[in-house]
Scaffold this motif. Structure first.
Motif, PDB file in Angstrom:
ATOM      1  N   GLU A 122       0.810  -1.220   0.000  1.00  9.81           N
ATOM      2  CA  GLU A 122       0.000   0.000   0.000  1.00  9.81           C
ATOM      3  C   GLU A 122       0.845   1.274   0.000  1.00  9.81           C
ATOM      4  O   GLU A 122       0.526   2.238  -0.689  1.00  9.81           O
ATOM      5  CB  GLU A 122      -0.912  -0.018   1.218  1.00  9.81           C
ATOM      6  CG  GLU A 122      -1.893   1.106   1.271  1.00  9.81           C
ATOM      7  CD  GLU A 122      -2.847   0.962   2.435  1.00  9.81           C
ATOM      8  OE1 GLU A 122      -3.254   2.013   2.950  1.00  9.81           O
ATOM      9  OE2 GLU A 122      -3.184  -0.166   2.819  1.00  9.81           O
ATOM     10  N   ARG A 123       1.924   1.287   0.755  1.00 11.65           N
ATOM     11  CA  ARG A 123       2.722   2.517   0.863  1.00 11.65           C
ATOM     12  C   ARG A 123       3.402   2.893  -0.452  1.00 11.65           C
ATOM     13  O   ARG A 123       3.814   4.033  -0.629  1.00 11.65           O
ATOM     14  CB  ARG A 123       3.732   2.398   1.994  1.00 11.65           C
ATOM     15  CG  ARG A 123       4.873   1.464   1.731  1.00 11.65           C
ATOM     16  CD  ARG A 123       5.861   1.446   2.900  1.00 11.65           C
ATOM     17  NE  ARG A 123       7.020   0.678   2.566  1.00 11.65           N
ATOM     18  CZ  ARG A 123       7.138  -0.629   2.720  1.00 11.65           C
ATOM     19  NH1 ARG A 123       6.150  -1.318   3.226  1.00 11.65           N
ATOM     20  NH2 ARG A 123       8.244  -1.255   2.376  1.00 11.65           N
ATOM     21  N   PHE A 124       3.515   1.942  -1.394  1.00 12.82           N
ATOM     22  CA  PHE A 124       4.134   2.247  -2.692  1.00 12.82           C
ATOM     23  C   PHE A 124       3.175   2.942  -3.658  1.00 12.82           C
ATOM     24  O   PHE A 124       3.607   3.593  -4.600  1.00 12.82           O
ATOM     25  CB  PHE A 124       4.648   0.976  -3.364  1.00 12.82           C
ATOM     26  CG  PHE A 124       5.854   0.363  -2.714  1.00 12.82           C
ATOM     27  CD1 PHE A 124       6.627   1.060  -1.802  1.00 12.82           C
ATOM     28  CD2 PHE A 124       6.215  -0.933  -3.012  1.00 12.82           C
ATOM     29  CE1 PHE A 124       7.733   0.486  -1.205  1.00 12.82           C
ATOM     30  CE2 PHE A 124       7.329  -1.520  -2.427  1.00 12.82           C
ATOM     31  CZ  PHE A 124       8.083  -0.806  -1.516  1.00 12.82           C
ATOM     32  N   ILE A 125       1.875   2.790  -3.453  1.00 13.48           N
ATOM     33  CA  ILE A 125       0.889   3.298  -4.414  1.00 13.48           C
ATOM     34  C   ILE A 125       0.978   4.818  -4.580  1.00 13.48           C
ATOM     35  O   ILE A 125       1.095   5.301  -5.711  1.00 13.48           O
ATOM     36  CB  ILE A 125      -0.540   2.856  -4.028  1.00 13.48           C
ATOM     37  CG1 ILE A 125      -0.645   1.330  -3.950  1.00 13.48           C
ATOM     38  CG2 ILE A 125      -1.569   3.442  -4.988  1.00 13.48           C
ATOM     39  CD1 ILE A 125      -0.434   0.595  -5.246  1.00 13.48           C
ATOM     40  N   PRO A 126       0.958   5.629  -3.502  1.00  7.20           N
ATOM     41  CA  PRO A 126       1.058   7.083  -3.698  1.00  7.20           C
ATOM     42  C   PRO A 126       2.376   7.514  -4.364  1.00  7.20           C
ATOM     43  O   PRO A 126       2.372   8.393  -5.233  1.00  7.20           O
ATOM     44  CB  PRO A 126       0.956   7.651  -2.283  1.00  7.20           C
ATOM     45  CG  PRO A 126       0.247   6.598  -1.501  1.00  7.20           C
ATOM     46  CD  PRO A 126       0.697   5.298  -2.105  1.00  7.20           C
ATOM     47  N   GLN A 127       3.471   6.885  -3.980  1.00  5.71           N
ATOM     48  CA  GLN A 127       4.766   7.223  -4.583  1.00  5.71           C
ATOM     49  C   GLN A 127       4.795   6.867  -6.064  1.00  5.71           C
ATOM     50  O   GLN A 127       5.282   7.640  -6.890  1.00  5.71           O
ATOM     51  CB  GLN A 127       5.903   6.478  -3.856  1.00  5.71           C
ATOM     52  CG  GLN A 127       6.059   6.872  -2.422  1.00  5.71           C
ATOM     53  CD  GLN A 127       6.962   5.908  -1.660  1.00  5.71           C
ATOM     54  OE1 GLN A 127       7.167   4.761  -2.050  1.00  5.71           O
ATOM     55  NE2 GLN A 127       7.500   6.383  -0.554  1.00  5.71           N
ATOM     56  N   MET A 128       4.262   5.708  -6.389  1.00  4.41           N
ATOM     57  CA  MET A 128       4.222   5.262  -7.778  1.00  4.41           C
ATOM     58  C   MET A 128       3.300   6.172  -8.590  1.00  4.41           C
ATOM     59  O   MET A 128       3.612   6.515  -9.734  1.00  4.41           O
ATOM     60  CB  MET A 128       3.743   3.809  -7.841  1.00  4.41           C
ATOM     61  CG  MET A 128       3.890   3.163  -9.187  1.00  4.41           C
ATOM     62  SD  MET A 128       5.588   2.931  -9.714  1.00  4.41           S
ATOM     63  CE  MET A 128       6.230   1.921  -8.408  1.00  4.41           C
TER      64      MET A 128
END
Length: 126
Positions: free
Chosen positions: A41-47
């Motif tokens: 989940e934490r990768f979604i905003p960065q991606m």
């Protein structure tokens, strides 16, 4: 990293929708992601920010709501929580059958997009 394969069409859909709406900027994107969708989940905003760089969505806040997973028993129609990590939950608690369909928990959808309209930029400050 399969998150990129999920987020790229998401960014494209947001940009397509916002272009049709005449948006000047995407302020936020709200997503529902089911608990059975295998993502970090934490990768979604960065991606999202990475893939949207140079666009009106580059600085959008990405808000994620995780949707719990439930199954619906095909035998008695009972809806129950199913934990993929706990085999003791892999049967209907009402009738004991292991014949069910996923009711929720596989979602990966855009719930809302908040934008600043292009026309708002042209209004004089009062």
């Amino acid at each position: 990293m399969h998150e990129m394969g999920l987020v790229r069409p998401l960014v494209d859909a947001v940009l397509d929708h916002c272009e049709e709406a005449g948006a000047a900027e995407v302020l936020s994107v709200r997503l529902s992601i089911g608990e059975y969708v295998d993502v970090i989940e934490r990768f979604i905003p960065q991606m999202f920010s990475f893939l949207a760089r140079g666009t009106i969505a580059e600085h959008a806040e990405v808000v994620i709501e995780r949707v719990p997973g439930y199954a619906a028993c095909n035998s008695c129609n009972n809806i129950f929580s199913l934990d993929t990590q706990d085999k003791s939950t892999w049967h209907c608690p009402r009738c004991g059958e292991r014949n069910y369909r996923m009711f929720s928990g596989r979602e990966f959808r855009i719930d809302s997009i908040e934008i600043r309209e292009a026309s708002a930029e042209l209004r004089p400050a009062v």
